[in-house]
Design a protein around this motif. Structure first.
Motif, PDB file in Angstrom:
ATOM      1  N   ILE A 113       0.870  -1.018  -0.572  1.00  0.00           N
ATOM      2  CA  ILE A 113       0.266  -0.343   0.110  1.00  0.00           C
ATOM      3  C   ILE A 113       0.865   1.340   0.041  1.00  0.00           C
ATOM      4  CG2 ILE A 113      -1.821   1.158   0.869  1.00  0.00           C
ATOM      5  CD1 ILE A 113      -2.669  -1.351   2.314  1.00  0.00           C
ATOM      6  N   ASN A 114       1.531   1.243  -1.088  1.00  0.00           N
ATOM      7  CA  ASN A 114       2.793   2.584  -1.549  1.00  0.00           C
ATOM      8  C   ASN A 114       3.500   2.987  -0.070  1.00  0.00           C
ATOM      9  OD1 ASN A 114       1.354   3.151  -4.018  1.00  0.00           O
ATOM     10  ND2 ASN A 114      -0.332   3.728  -2.495  1.00  0.00           N
ATOM     11  N   GLY A 115       3.772   1.347   0.873  1.00  0.00           N
ATOM     12  CA  GLY A 115       5.044   1.207   1.185  1.00  0.00           C
ATOM     13  C   GLY A 115       4.749   2.183   3.005  1.00  0.00           C
ATOM     14  N   THR A 116       3.200   1.789   3.243  1.00  0.00           N
ATOM     15  CA  THR A 116       2.721   2.388   4.695  1.00  0.00           C
ATOM     16  C   THR A 116       2.264   1.536   5.038  1.00  0.00           C
ATOM     17  OG1 THR A 116       0.646   2.326   3.760  1.00  0.00           O
ATOM     18  CG2 THR A 116       1.508   4.392   3.128  1.00  0.00           C
ATOM     19  N   LEU A 117       2.666  -0.100   5.385  1.00  0.00           N
ATOM     20  CA  LEU A 117       2.021  -1.169   5.413  1.00  0.00           C
ATOM     21  C   LEU A 117       2.819  -2.286   5.651  1.00  0.00           C
ATOM     22  CD1 LEU A 117      -0.232  -2.668   7.417  1.00  0.00           C
ATOM     23  CD2 LEU A 117      -0.962  -3.481   5.135  1.00  0.00           C
ATOM     24  N   LEU A 118       3.188  -2.951   6.539  1.00  0.00           N
ATOM     25  CA  LEU A 118       5.097  -3.540   6.268  1.00  0.00           C
ATOM     26  C   LEU A 118       3.688  -5.283   7.019  1.00  0.00           C
ATOM     27  CD1 LEU A 118       7.340  -4.754   6.260  1.00  0.00           C
ATOM     28  CD2 LEU A 118       7.236  -5.445   8.779  1.00  0.00           C
ATOM     29  N   VAL A 119       3.749  -5.918   5.680  1.00  0.00           N
ATOM     30  CA  VAL A 119       2.994  -6.858   6.225  1.00  0.00           C
ATOM     31  C   VAL A 119       4.042  -8.289   6.267  1.00  0.00           C
ATOM     32  CG1 VAL A 119       1.002  -9.252   5.203  1.00  0.00           C
ATOM     33  CG2 VAL A 119       1.152  -6.777   4.661  1.00  0.00           C
ATOM     34  N   VAL A 120       3.680  -9.610   7.340  1.00  0.00           N
ATOM     35  CA  VAL A 120       4.569 -10.260   7.581  1.00  0.00           C
ATOM     36  C   VAL A 120       4.218 -12.045   7.786  1.00  0.00           C
ATOM     37  CG1 VAL A 120       6.794 -11.402   9.577  1.00  0.00           C
ATOM     38  CG2 VAL A 120       6.828  -8.883   8.981  1.00  0.00           C
ATOM     39  N   PRO A 121       4.267 -12.677   6.847  1.00  0.00           N
ATOM     40  CA  PRO A 121       3.696 -13.896   7.254  1.00  0.00           C
ATOM     41  C   PRO A 121       4.252 -14.050   8.307  1.00  0.00           C
ATOM     42  CG  PRO A 121       4.858 -13.587   5.200  1.00  0.00           C
ATOM     43  CD  PRO A 121       5.345 -12.786   5.532  1.00  0.00           C
ATOM     44  N   ALA A 122       3.172 -14.856   9.027  1.00  0.00           N
ATOM     45  CA  ALA A 122       3.833 -15.194  10.700  1.00  0.00           C
ATOM     46  C   ALA A 122       4.570 -15.943  10.180  1.00  0.00           C
ATOM     47  CB  ALA A 122       2.043 -15.551  11.199  1.00  0.00           C
ATOM     48  N   GLY A 123       4.548 -17.619   9.866  1.00  0.00           N
ATOM     49  CA  GLY A 123       5.164 -18.585   9.675  1.00  0.00           C
ATOM     50  C   GLY A 123       6.854 -18.073   9.304  1.00  0.00           C
ATOM     51  N   SER A 124       6.522 -17.631   8.980  1.00  0.00           N
ATOM     52  CA  SER A 124       8.210 -16.638   8.042  1.00  0.00           C
ATOM     53  C   SER A 124       8.623 -16.392   9.325  1.00  0.00           C
ATOM     54  CB  SER A 124       8.430 -15.583   7.147  1.00  0.00           C
ATOM     55  OG  SER A 124       8.303 -14.641   7.983  1.00  0.00           O
ATOM     56  N   LEU A 125       8.833 -16.685  10.616  1.00  0.00           N
ATOM     57  CA  LEU A 125       9.770 -16.118  11.551  1.00  0.00           C
ATOM     58  C   LEU A 125      10.035 -17.152  12.491  1.00  0.00           C
ATOM     59  CD1 LEU A 125       6.713 -13.287  12.727  1.00  0.00           C
ATOM     60  CD2 LEU A 125       9.078 -12.895  12.034  1.00  0.00           C
ATOM     61  N   ASP A 126      11.321 -16.823  12.965  1.00  0.00           N
ATOM     62  CA  ASP A 126      12.505 -18.214  13.651  1.00  0.00           C
ATOM     63  C   ASP A 126      11.712 -18.691  14.930  1.00  0.00           C
ATOM     64  OD1 ASP A 126      14.930 -17.772  11.829  1.00  0.00           O
ATOM     65  OD2 ASP A 126      13.148 -19.059  11.533  1.00  0.00           O
ATOM     66  N   ASN A 127      11.419 -17.304  15.998  1.00  0.00           N
ATOM     67  CA  ASN A 127      10.838 -17.135  17.627  1.00  0.00           C
ATOM     68  C   ASN A 127       9.489 -17.161  17.084  1.00  0.00           C
ATOM     69  OD1 ASN A 127      13.591 -17.075  17.405  1.00  0.00           O
ATOM     70  ND2 ASN A 127      13.829 -14.651  17.723  1.00  0.00           N
ATOM     71  N   PRO A 128       8.868 -18.264  18.728  1.00  0.00           N
ATOM     72  CA  PRO A 128       6.877 -17.892  18.526  1.00  0.00           C
ATOM     73  C   PRO A 128       6.742 -16.228  18.594  1.00  0.00           C
ATOM     74  CG  PRO A 128       8.452 -19.324  20.336  1.00  0.00           C
ATOM     75  CD  PRO A 128       9.730 -18.816  19.542  1.00  0.00           C
ATOM     76  N   ILE A 129       5.355 -16.422  18.538  1.00  0.00           N
ATOM     77  CA  ILE A 129       5.051 -15.611  18.368  1.00  0.00           C
ATOM     78  C   ILE A 129       4.332 -15.658  19.401  1.00  0.00           C
ATOM     79  CG2 ILE A 129       3.073 -14.007  16.905  1.00  0.00           C
ATOM     80  CD1 ILE A 129       3.796 -15.390  14.374  1.00  0.00           C
ATOM     81  N   ASP A 130       4.331 -14.461  19.920  1.00  0.00           N
ATOM     82  CA  ASP A 130       3.586 -14.341  21.120  1.00  0.00           C
ATOM     83  C   ASP A 130       2.110 -13.412  21.734  1.00  0.00           C
ATOM     84  OD1 ASP A 130       4.100 -11.628  20.646  1.00  0.00           O
ATOM     85  OD2 ASP A 130       5.854 -11.558  22.917  1.00  0.00           O
ATOM     86  N   VAL A 131       1.162 -12.908  20.436  1.00  0.00           N
ATOM     87  CA  VAL A 131       0.156 -12.089  20.492  1.00  0.00           C
ATOM     88  C   VAL A 131      -0.477 -14.099  19.799  1.00  0.00           C
ATOM     89  CG1 VAL A 131       0.669 -10.563  20.300  1.00  0.00           C
ATOM     90  CG2 VAL A 131       0.930 -11.531  18.199  1.00  0.00           C
ATOM     91  N   ARG A 132      -2.053 -13.422  20.547  1.00  0.00           N
ATOM     92  CA  ARG A 132      -2.792 -14.651  19.516  1.00  0.00           C
ATOM     93  C   ARG A 132      -3.820 -13.268  18.690  1.00  0.00           C
ATOM     94  NH1 ARG A 132      -8.683 -15.290  21.782  1.00  0.00           N
ATOM     95  NH2 ARG A 132      -9.309 -17.347  20.352  1.00  0.00           N
ATOM     96  N   PRO A 133      -3.940 -14.078  17.140  1.00  0.00           N
ATOM     97  CA  PRO A 133      -4.286 -13.458  16.424  1.00  0.00           C
ATOM     98  C   PRO A 133      -5.360 -13.101  16.778  1.00  0.00           C
ATOM     99  CG  PRO A 133      -4.054 -15.986  15.322  1.00  0.00           C
ATOM    100  CD  PRO A 133      -4.217 -15.530  17.656  1.00  0.00           C
ATOM    101  N   ASP A 134      -5.802 -11.807  16.233  1.00  0.00           N
ATOM    102  CA  ASP A 134      -6.971 -10.675  16.463  1.00  0.00           C
ATOM    103  C   ASP A 134      -8.197 -11.516  16.324  1.00  0.00           C
ATOM    104  OD1 ASP A 134      -5.462  -9.034  17.734  1.00  0.00           O
ATOM    105  OD2 ASP A 134      -4.471  -8.468  15.943  1.00  0.00           O
ATOM    106  N   ALA A 135      -8.220 -11.709  15.063  1.00  0.00           N
ATOM    107  CA  ALA A 135      -9.384 -12.268  14.214  1.00  0.00           C
ATOM    108  C   ALA A 135      -9.831 -13.600  12.677  1.00  0.00           C
ATOM    109  CB  ALA A 135     -10.516 -11.633  13.448  1.00  0.00           C
ATOM    110  N   HIS A 136     -10.219 -13.975  12.370  1.00  0.00           N
ATOM    111  CA  HIS A 136     -10.638 -14.744  11.364  1.00  0.00           C
ATOM    112  C   HIS A 136     -11.084 -13.142  10.170  1.00  0.00           C
ATOM    113  CE1 HIS A 136      -9.822 -18.641  12.273  1.00  0.00           C
ATOM    114  NE2 HIS A 136      -9.978 -18.471  13.649  1.00  0.00           N
ATOM    115  N   ILE A 137     -10.240 -13.208   9.326  1.00  0.00           N
ATOM    116  CA  ILE A 137     -10.741 -12.406   8.587  1.00  0.00           C
ATOM    117  C   ILE A 137     -11.327 -12.756   7.235  1.00  0.00           C
ATOM    118  CG2 ILE A 137     -10.100  -9.883   9.024  1.00  0.00           C
ATOM    119  CD1 ILE A 137      -7.614 -10.307   6.643  1.00  0.00           C
ATOM    120  N   CYS A 138     -12.596 -11.909   6.209  1.00  0.00           N
ATOM    121  CA  CYS A 138     -12.851 -13.291   5.066  1.00  0.00           C
ATOM    122  C   CYS A 138     -13.911 -14.688   5.630  1.00  0.00           C
ATOM    123  CB  CYS A 138     -11.980 -13.029   3.921  1.00  0.00           C
ATOM    124  SG  CYS A 138     -11.588 -11.461   3.740  1.00  0.00           S
ATOM    125  N   PHE A 139     -13.747 -14.553   6.702  1.00  0.00           N
ATOM    126  CA  PHE A 139     -14.061 -15.887   6.764  1.00  0.00           C
ATOM    127  C   PHE A 139     -15.697 -16.865   6.098  1.00  0.00           C
ATOM    128  CE2 PHE A 139     -15.997 -18.735  10.721  1.00  0.00           C
ATOM    129  CZ  PHE A 139     -15.142 -19.892  10.862  1.00  0.00           C
TER     130      PHE A 139
END
Length: 126
Positions: A79-105
């Protein structure tokens, strides 16, 4: 947090969504995309930036980036450099937050419904 092979430094995320839209299903080859979002974090590539390839679905805001060497999904600036999107599975370390929501459910795959009763196996099946 870091990407495989230590390509980026720690990041702070504002949102974590599991997206069930058809594009995320196609792009991941799975039931949904799992992405972390930030409007303030910046990627600091330490290695491998020349191997990052980007793809944007024509006439949409849907984009993804991947490593042309190993095929792993990697962060993308959208979005023209305004948003960083990181695939969760690409991270080596555990993610310490729970997903906020299922979208386009409502667009979720038909086979994804009522999975709670499936056996849970901690290793590869034999």
């Amino acid at each position: 947090m870091s990407l495989r092979r230590g390509a980026i430094r720690s990041l702070a995320f504002e949102q974590f969504f599991l997206c069930h839209c058809g594009r995320c299903q196609k792009g991941t080859g799975s039931a949904h995309g799992a992405n972390l979002f930030s409007s303030t974090a910046k990627v600091t590539w330490r290695t491998g930036v020349a191997n990052v390839k980007d793809y944007v679905v024509p006439y949409t805001l849907h984009a993804k980036s991947f490593c042309s060497t190993c095929g792993s999904a990697v962060p993308s600036v959208q979005i023209n450099g305004t948003l960083l999107v990181v695939p969760a599975g690409s991270l080596d370390n555990p993610i310490d937050v729970r997903p906020d929501a299922h979208i386009c459910f409502a667009s979720r795959a038909t086979w994804e419904r009522e999975l709670e009763d499936l056996p849970k196996i901690d290793a590869l099946p034999t």
